[in-house]
Design an enzyme around this catalytic site. Sequence first.
Site, PDB file in Angstrom:
ATOM      1  N   GLN A 230       0.835  -1.196   0.000  1.00 26.61           N
ATOM      2  CA  GLN A 230       0.000   0.000   0.000  1.00 26.61           C
ATOM      3  C   GLN A 230       0.877   1.256   0.000  1.00 26.61           C
ATOM      4  OE1 GLN A 230      -2.621  -2.208   3.262  1.00 26.61           O
ATOM      5  NE2 GLN A 230      -3.346  -0.117   3.008  1.00 26.61           N
ATOM      6  N   GLU A 265       0.371  -1.734   4.687  1.00 26.78           N
ATOM      7  CA  GLU A 265       0.662  -0.302   4.817  1.00 26.78           C
ATOM      8  C   GLU A 265       2.113  -0.123   5.235  1.00 26.78           C
ATOM      9  OE1 GLU A 265      -2.214   2.067   6.946  1.00 26.78           O
ATOM     10  OE2 GLU A 265      -0.791   3.693   7.261  1.00 26.78           O
ATOM     11  N   ARG A 343      -6.204   7.099  16.851  1.00 24.77           N
ATOM     12  CA  ARG A 343      -7.512   6.968  16.199  1.00 24.77           C
ATOM     13  C   ARG A 343      -8.504   6.283  17.140  1.00 24.77           C
ATOM     14  NH1 ARG A 343     -10.033   7.688  11.223  1.00 24.77           N
ATOM     15  NH2 ARG A 343      -8.181   8.449  10.184  1.00 24.77           N
ATOM     16  N   ARG A 375      -8.079  -2.112   8.473  1.00 21.44           N
ATOM     17  CA  ARG A 375      -9.330  -1.419   8.158  1.00 21.44           C
ATOM     18  C   ARG A 375     -10.013  -0.832   9.406  1.00 21.44           C
ATOM     19  NH1 ARG A 375     -13.151  -4.273   3.664  1.00 21.44           N
ATOM     20  NH2 ARG A 375     -14.003  -2.398   2.719  1.00 21.44           N
ATOM     21  N   PHE A 377      -8.307   1.028  11.611  1.00 19.22           N
ATOM     22  CA  PHE A 377      -7.084   1.607  12.177  1.00 19.22           C
ATOM     23  C   PHE A 377      -7.282   2.112  13.615  1.00 19.22           C
ATOM     24  CE2 PHE A 377      -3.470   4.667  12.137  1.00 19.22           C
ATOM     25  CZ  PHE A 377      -2.507   3.913  11.513  1.00 19.22           C
ATOM     26  N   ALA A 544      -6.194   5.052   5.405  1.00 19.16           N
ATOM     27  CA  ALA A 544      -7.095   6.015   6.043  1.00 19.16           C
ATOM     28  C   ALA A 544      -8.299   6.338   5.146  1.00 19.16           C
ATOM     29  CB  ALA A 544      -6.338   7.290   6.431  1.00 19.16           C
ATOM     30  N   GLU A 745     -13.085   2.301   4.931  1.00 20.86           N
ATOM     31  CA  GLU A 745     -13.049   1.747   6.280  1.00 20.86           C
ATOM     32  C   GLU A 745     -14.348   1.876   7.079  1.00 20.86           C
ATOM     33  OE1 GLU A 745      -9.501   4.222   6.950  1.00 20.86           O
ATOM     34  OE2 GLU A 745      -8.769   2.521   8.100  1.00 20.86           O
TER      35      GLU A 745
HETATM   36  N1  MTE Z   1     -11.165  -3.148  -0.337  1.00 17.69           N
HETATM   37  C1  MTE Z   1     -10.549  -4.188  -0.946  1.00 17.69           C
HETATM   38  N2  MTE Z   1     -11.210  -4.852  -1.898  1.00 17.69           N
HETATM   39  N3  MTE Z   1      -9.294  -4.567  -0.591  1.00 17.69           N
HETATM   40  C2  MTE Z   1      -8.593  -3.915   0.398  1.00 17.69           C
HETATM   41  O1  MTE Z   1      -7.447  -4.276   0.705  1.00 17.69           O
HETATM   42  N4  MTE Z   1      -8.608  -2.104   2.065  1.00 17.69           N
HETATM   43  C3  MTE Z   1      -9.430  -1.234   2.905  1.00 17.69           C
HETATM   44  C4  MTE Z   1     -10.464  -0.491   2.073  1.00 17.69           C
HETATM   45  N5  MTE Z   1     -11.158  -1.397   1.200  1.00 17.69           N
HETATM   46  C5  MTE Z   1      -9.221  -2.811   1.062  1.00 17.69           C
HETATM   47  C6  MTE Z   1     -10.522  -2.452   0.634  1.00 17.69           C
HETATM   48  C7  MTE Z   1      -8.656  -0.248   3.663  1.00 17.69           C
HETATM   49  S1  MTE Z   1      -7.915  -0.734   5.093  1.00 17.69           S
HETATM   50  C8  MTE Z   1      -8.527   1.042   3.250  1.00 17.69           C
HETATM   51  S2  MTE Z   1      -7.701   2.187   4.186  1.00 17.69           S
HETATM   52  C9  MTE Z   1      -9.099   1.501   1.989  1.00 17.69           C
HETATM   53  O2  MTE Z   1      -9.761   0.469   1.279  1.00 17.69           O
HETATM   54  C10 MTE Z   1      -7.980   2.060   1.127  1.00 17.69           C
HETATM   55  O3  MTE Z   1      -8.399   2.442  -0.123  1.00 17.69           O
HETATM   56  P1  MTE Z   1      -9.128   3.844  -0.435  1.00 17.69           P
HETATM   57  O4  MTE Z   1      -8.490   4.874   0.447  1.00 17.69           O
HETATM   58  O5  MTE Z   1      -8.828   4.065  -1.864  1.00 17.69           O
HETATM   59  O6  MTE Z   1     -10.553   3.640  -0.123  1.00 17.69           O
HETATM   60  N1  HPA Z   2      -4.926   5.644   8.943  1.00 15.94           N
HETATM   61  C1  HPA Z   2      -4.041   4.865   8.324  1.00 15.94           C
HETATM   62  N2  HPA Z   2      -2.745   5.055   8.380  1.00 15.94           N
HETATM   63  C2  HPA Z   2      -2.294   6.090   9.101  1.00 15.94           C
HETATM   64  C3  HPA Z   2      -3.161   6.933   9.759  1.00 15.94           C
HETATM   65  C4  HPA Z   2      -4.547   6.704   9.686  1.00 15.94           C
HETATM   66  O1  HPA Z   2      -5.362   7.440  10.255  1.00 15.94           O
HETATM   67  N3  HPA Z   2      -2.426   7.866  10.393  1.00 15.94           N
HETATM   68  C5  HPA Z   2      -1.143   7.575  10.114  1.00 15.94           C
HETATM   69  N4  HPA Z   2      -1.054   6.501   9.335  1.00 15.94           N
HETATM   70 MO1  MOS Z   3      -6.364   1.113   5.863  1.00 18.84          MO
HETATM   71  S1  MOS Z   3      -6.215   0.253   7.738  1.00 18.84           S
HETATM   72  O1  MOS Z   3      -5.961   2.699   6.541  1.00 18.84           O
HETATM   73  O2  MOS Z   3      -4.916   0.574   5.179  1.00 18.84           O
END
Ligand code: MTE
Ligand code: HPA
Ligand code: MOS
Length: 821
Positions: A230, A265, A343, A375, A377, A544, A745
């Site tokens: 990521q 991440e 968080r 997810r 966090f 995030a 998330e």
């Molecule tokens: N959806 C899928 N299909 N696969 C993933 O790994 N990760 C989740 C969420 N949805 C994830 C997912 C997490 S932890 C986050 S932070 C967000 O997607 C990250 O992507 P975005 O910021 O583009 O929504």
């Molecule tokens: N989410 C995910 N990763 C991060 C964050 C958060 O809020 N802050 C710092 N790293």
């Molecule tokens: Mo999502 S836990 O912020 O990768």
Amino acid sequence: MNRTDAFVERAASAGTEPADRQAAARGSDAAIGVGLPHESAELHVSGEAAYTDDIAELHGTLHAALGLSRHAHARIVSMDLDAVRHAPGVLAVLTADDIPGENNCGPVLHDDPILAADEVLYLGQPVFAVIAESHELARRAAALAKSDDVVRYEPLEAILTPAEAKAAKQFVLPPLHLTRGDPAAKIAAAPHKIRGTFEVGGQEQFYLEGQVAYAVPKEMDGMLVYSSTQHPSEMQQVVAHMLGWPAHNVVCECRRMGGGFGGKESQSALFACVAALAARVLRRPVKLRADRDDDFMITGKRHDAIYEYEAGFDDSGRILGARVEIALRAGYSADLSGAVATRAVCHFDNAYYLSDVDIVALCCKTNTQSNTAFRGFGGPQGALVMEVMLDSIARQLNRDPLDVRVANYYGIGERDTTPYGQQVEDNILAPLTDDLLGWSDYRARRQAIAAFNAKSPVLKRGLAFTPVKFGISFNVPFLNQAGALVHVYKDGSVLVNHGGTEMGQGLNTKVAQVVANEFGLPLARVRVSATDTSKIANTSATAASTGSDLNGKAAEDAARTIRARLAELAARQLGGHADDVRFANGEVTVNGGAMPFEQLVGAAYLARVQLWSDGFYATPKVHWDAKTLTGHPFYYFAYGAAVSEVVIDTLTGEWKLLRVDVLHDAGQSINPAIDLGQVEGGFIQGMGWLTSEELWWNREGRLMTHAPSTYKIPAVSDTPAAFNVRLYQNQNAEPTVFRSKAVGEPPLLLPFSVFLAIRDAIAAAAPAAPTAPPLRAPATPEAILDALDALNSPGTFHADRASALSSAQPASQGTAEPAPR
Ligand code: MTE
Ligand code: HPA
Ligand code: MOS
């Protein structure tokens, strides 16, 4: 029905504006606001989508595997790696001594060795790396780490649980403490009080594609690292530090991940570093792909937590004062635990105003895997205990928990400041709740369930409503920035590159939609390329939930720069003013004239107009004081709510989810099909955390649940037969891309309603019990039986329980049959 229609249908039937009507409103080729399929959907299902392990291997590629620690805490007395070196197919065995630069892959503190040097801090920690001719041979040789003769240890005392770490005051970071008002006095003076403890387990990310990196050495001390990550920029940086090189020697590329869920991440770093180290030492391409069991044993998970709480409240259940201590299991190193704990602190309030409150979060240092992003966090860990407290308050007052929740909601213009000092300016809790309560038929079902329970001695039903308010932005302000590059080629085709990574969440699709919309092109005319640190520098992790907010805005910025240049040329050629030029349906129109987009682009090239641009975005308004734990950490909030109904078997602890109704706020959705997928997926993943996924370490600190055989993630058969998910019709109050909201998330918190519905069903089995059911999470059948036992309700023997469960129906005349389990 073709594939696109199927997506549209699904989006439409789930309560969003029918996509074809939206498209009509925006022009027939509208690329935004419509339920288009994921950019790689066809590749995902045909198996053509290329993940890191699918990249064609270069001639001479070698394979690495890791030798893992056998102790949770021990001094390394000696290593005799000859047997490993002489194993079939082995070319080299590397240890910490072979690392030319810094032996660290920790993202914040430098407390995360790539390979353990003198001491091992958890069972599963990588101690050496084997490089062999094949994946299989590397693994066989690495397994020799299990032998007593290879690495000799002197075992040291291990601290395994957050409770032990708390007692020993052993933390990876200083405790966080946020206080407002005078909670002690408010609790003391309150007419009613509760006090208790609670615990929630951790959770393995269980991305379907495990951790993997492929490092290819390049000329002049260069290294290309393909990493399933990521955070490509951080992989570039840790690899450069590890090799003692400047960052510009290292390129990290990621086309897509087969899921990250936070687990990639920071923790893709160890794998990227070992592959790059081996590639550097052997001057050959090296791949490191962790086997599922190794992935479980090595990498960190969601932080489990133990809580102590106390609250004082009035007759309506309104909280007058509250305090909580959240002890999170950080594991052996800091990793991202500081931000996770922050968080958690900032989500204890969830949807509720707390005038007088005291929140402590502890990052307990244990000799277990270093827990990391997952997810939500820390947000889920913060909010869950509040929902449990409100449930207990309602039971003590003999009121419907729904009413107690609503009584505590944030207000508008009053009671609207969070404990950390941010005003909640976009509160839609009340209308969203009313909307959901209406079509989920909550009140009527509550009565039907009470009637059912009165007549059913063994099977008990439960119902729960829970809301979500989730703060959007990285809670470390400087991370809220992103860049993009947009290229328009001479033929009018468009290529976008941005700093975000695709992990299945549909980020690339959304960014392409934003760019296509700027140019008035159909989505097929825009292609997104792999994330690559040589294209966009210094990116933040895609995390995030901010991926599309940040990268969508950066790409929009780049596209707008190019569009402005094109508009000027169009006005020169067709007459009129540049501001009046319209880009729609693949055409550029102004002053009554029109020309195809590609014709204008061709003319622009000949006129020497720059047809590519960078773009940048930095989220406005966010700031944070890490000392006082106050500020404006979130640009805005995303909201949602869910109603879940379950039935439990009081003799076996088995349960079944009968019906779920969800209303979720994704703002004005860029892509309702993708957003619905995120809500559904987040819900089921959160349900797994709270019900079936159980991590269990033995007394030696060995994680015993390290494969799907012993660690149960939800399967498709665990989705409720009646799963009604709708997007709330709303626009972000802030000017985000298309006024959308982040959706990755927040839905993970919706299945709190499942957990509390189970608690509700348990309470129904002991209506006279003086306390709320002491149900821990995950609510496995054992946990459910333990809670029932504690309430002293053994129930009666029921020989026919299996058939009783499988014929259960939701309280209302549900639209579908419940699935058999
Ligand atoms: N959806 C899928 N299909 N696969 C993933 O790994 N990760 C989740 C969420 N949805 C994830 C997912 C997490 S932890 C986050 S932070 C967000 O997607 C990250 O992507 P975005 O910021 O583009 O929504
Ligand atoms: N989410 C995910 N990763 C991060 C964050 C958060 O809020 N802050 C710092 N790293
Ligand atoms: Mo999502 S836990 O912020 O990768």
